[in-house]
Design an enzyme around this catalytic site. Structure first.
Site, PDB file in Angstrom:
ATOM      1  CE1 TYR A 138      -2.969  -3.112   0.327  1.00  0.00           C
ATOM      2  CE2 TYR A 138      -3.588  -2.400   2.524  1.00  0.00           C
ATOM      3  CZ  TYR A 138      -3.719  -3.295   1.476  1.00  0.00           C
ATOM      4  OH  TYR A 138      -4.601  -4.340   1.581  1.00  0.00           O
ATOM      5  CE  LYS A 189       2.686 -17.330  -1.516  1.00  0.00           C
ATOM      6  NZ  LYS A 189       2.074 -18.627  -1.200  1.00  0.00           N
ATOM      7  CG  ASP A 222      -0.238 -19.770   0.986  1.00  0.00           C
ATOM      8  OD1 ASP A 222       0.675 -19.530   1.811  1.00  0.00           O
ATOM      9  OD2 ASP A 222      -0.032 -20.338  -0.097  1.00  0.00           O
ATOM     10  CG  ASP A 246      -6.343  -4.857   4.752  1.00  0.00           C
ATOM     11  OD1 ASP A 246      -7.253  -4.905   5.603  1.00  0.00           O
ATOM     12  OD2 ASP A 246      -6.447  -4.223   3.687  1.00  0.00           O
ATOM     13  CG  ASP A 250     -11.116  -7.410   7.545  1.00  0.00           C
ATOM     14  OD1 ASP A 250     -10.539  -6.671   8.365  1.00  0.00           O
ATOM     15  OD2 ASP A 250     -11.907  -6.979   6.685  1.00  0.00           O
TER      16      ASP A 250
HETATM   17 MN    MN Z   1      -9.042  -3.878   6.030  1.00  0.00          MN
END
Ligand code: MN
Ligand code: NAD
Length: 363
Positions: A138, A189, A222, A246, A250
């Site tokens: 980001y 990763k 993963d 992120d 969640d």
């Molecule tokens: Mn989020």
């Protein structure tokens, strides 16, 4: 007596409902505890401000925040404005502008909450996810060429700096050390992403040397999702990149029962700037204006704010009040399967804060 200067940024959607509720809880705390008081300043930034001024916040907005002790933020996101404008124009502008590079999300299954994992006992799920909050996927670097033509090309460049990776890993190892389990899982990763993520792993190994008390392991992102579902008790503190964390956070919130419960903090560990505290949910267009948003995420957020200010007793007091309220299904909002309103849950938590003695045993 200490008076803390708190900036309130309700933002959009249900942010405008839960942030005033959070303020009420903090006010009930200062009413019950003569040692603490707050001086609130509310900033009307967000979608409405954008419609009036063409920007989500004023150009010198960060300056108004710098003198505060902490920021309580609702949500950025408006049904009529593209999400990348609302996100970059407000929340990311503040996080990046104030260099709040550590995003911290605790996750637990609170009393009375019916979480979706069948074999997971509440004590099995007690995590803190540390998200790199200033660069990575980001970073904002990238661009579009040949825009609108068939040959259009676009890039989002994941930018990782050694300094940025080092500071977030050091923060995460330090946080892991402060928790009873003293265990950190470094999410990566580096099998598929062979440059930045390999540096990420190398830095983790180096920083680990500074924290001999902390045990740590490495997990591909993963595989980390499966581990969260199948073996939640093997995780404690988790550090991951901006994008990975992120998504994982969640998932963590969903596994703990609802997006409406979880808190998060955007921290500047050096305390050179104020840190920002927010519930993890967004504007929730489907329920905004109905008075049924779950305010628990904001109240737990207020607990993190108090901890950051060093008000540990007060933080425990508010957390104990929250847990007494979640334990009662009659005080659950619709997202938890109940019928309680935002106002009812808020009044109940305020009443608990008022009636709890300030000396609580450690949670
Ligand atoms: Mn989020
Ligand atoms: P969301 O969190 O707003 O909503 C997802 C679902 O969860 C909805 O069904 C909603 O009703 C429910 N929900 C969320 N919080 C709740 C609460 N406190 N009580 C009861 N139910 C709740 O996520 P979304 O729908 O993906 O995004 C909506 C808008 O919010 C978008 O514009 C998005 O960009 C923005 N957003 C902002 C932030 C932020 O500012 N930090 C975070 C996430 C999303």
């Amino acid at each position: 007596m200490t008076t803390y200067k708190i900036a309130l940024i309700p933002g959009d959607g249900i942010g405008k409902e839960v942030i005033p509720a959070g303020r009420q809880v903090l006010e009930s705390l200062s009413a019950a505890d003569p040692e603490i008081s707050f001086s609130f300043e509310s900033f009307p930034w967000g979608g409405d401000y954008y419609r009036a001024h063409g920007a989500m916040m004023p150009a010198d907005g960060l300056e108004a925040l710098r003198g505060k002790d902490a920021i309580l933020f609702g949500s950025a996101g408006d049904p009529d404005i593209p999400d990348h404008i609302t996100l970059w124009g407000l929340r990311l502008k503040i996080c990046q502008g104030l260099d709040q590079y550590a995003n911290v999300r605790p996750t637990r299954i609170l009393p009375g909450i019916d979480a979706p994992l069948k074999r997971c006992r509440p004590e099995d799920l007690n995590w803190v996810i540390v998200r790199e909050n200033s660069e990575g996927e980001y970073s904002g670097a990238g661009g579009r060429v040949h825009q609108g033509l068939p040959m259009e090309a676009a890039t989002d460049l994941s930018m990782m700096t050694r300094a940025g990776v080092e500071r977030i890993q050091r923060y995460a190892f330090g946080l892991a050390q402060s928790r009873p389990r003293k265990h950190l899982t470094v999410v990566t990763k580096s099998n598929a992403q062979r440059h930045a993520m390999v540096m990420w792993d190398e830095v983790a190994r180096e920083v680990a040397q500074e924290f001999p008390e902390v045990t740590w392991d490495k997990e591909m992102v993963d595989a980390a999702t499966a581990r969260m579902v199948n073996h939640p008790a093997t995780l404690d503190t988790i550090v991951a990149t901006n994008l990975h964390a992120d998504i994982l956070s969640d998932l963590a919130a969903a596994l703990a029962g609802s997006l409406g419960i979880g808190p998060t903090a955007n921290i500047n560990p050096e305390r050179a700037t104020p840190s920002m505290f927010e519930p993890i949910h967004g504007s929730a267009f489907d329920i905004m204006g109905k008075g049924i948003a779950n305010p628990i995420g904001t109240f737990w957020t207020a607990v993190m704010l108090l901890e950051h200010l060093g008000e540990i007793e007060a933080a425990r007091r508010v957390m104990a009040a929250i847990e007494r309220v979640t334990a009662n299904p009659a005080l659950h909002t619709r997202d938890l399967g109940g019928t309680a309103t935002t106002a009812q849950v808020t009044a109940a938590v305020c009443a608990q804060v008022a009636s709890t003695r300030s000396c609580l045993t450690p949670a």
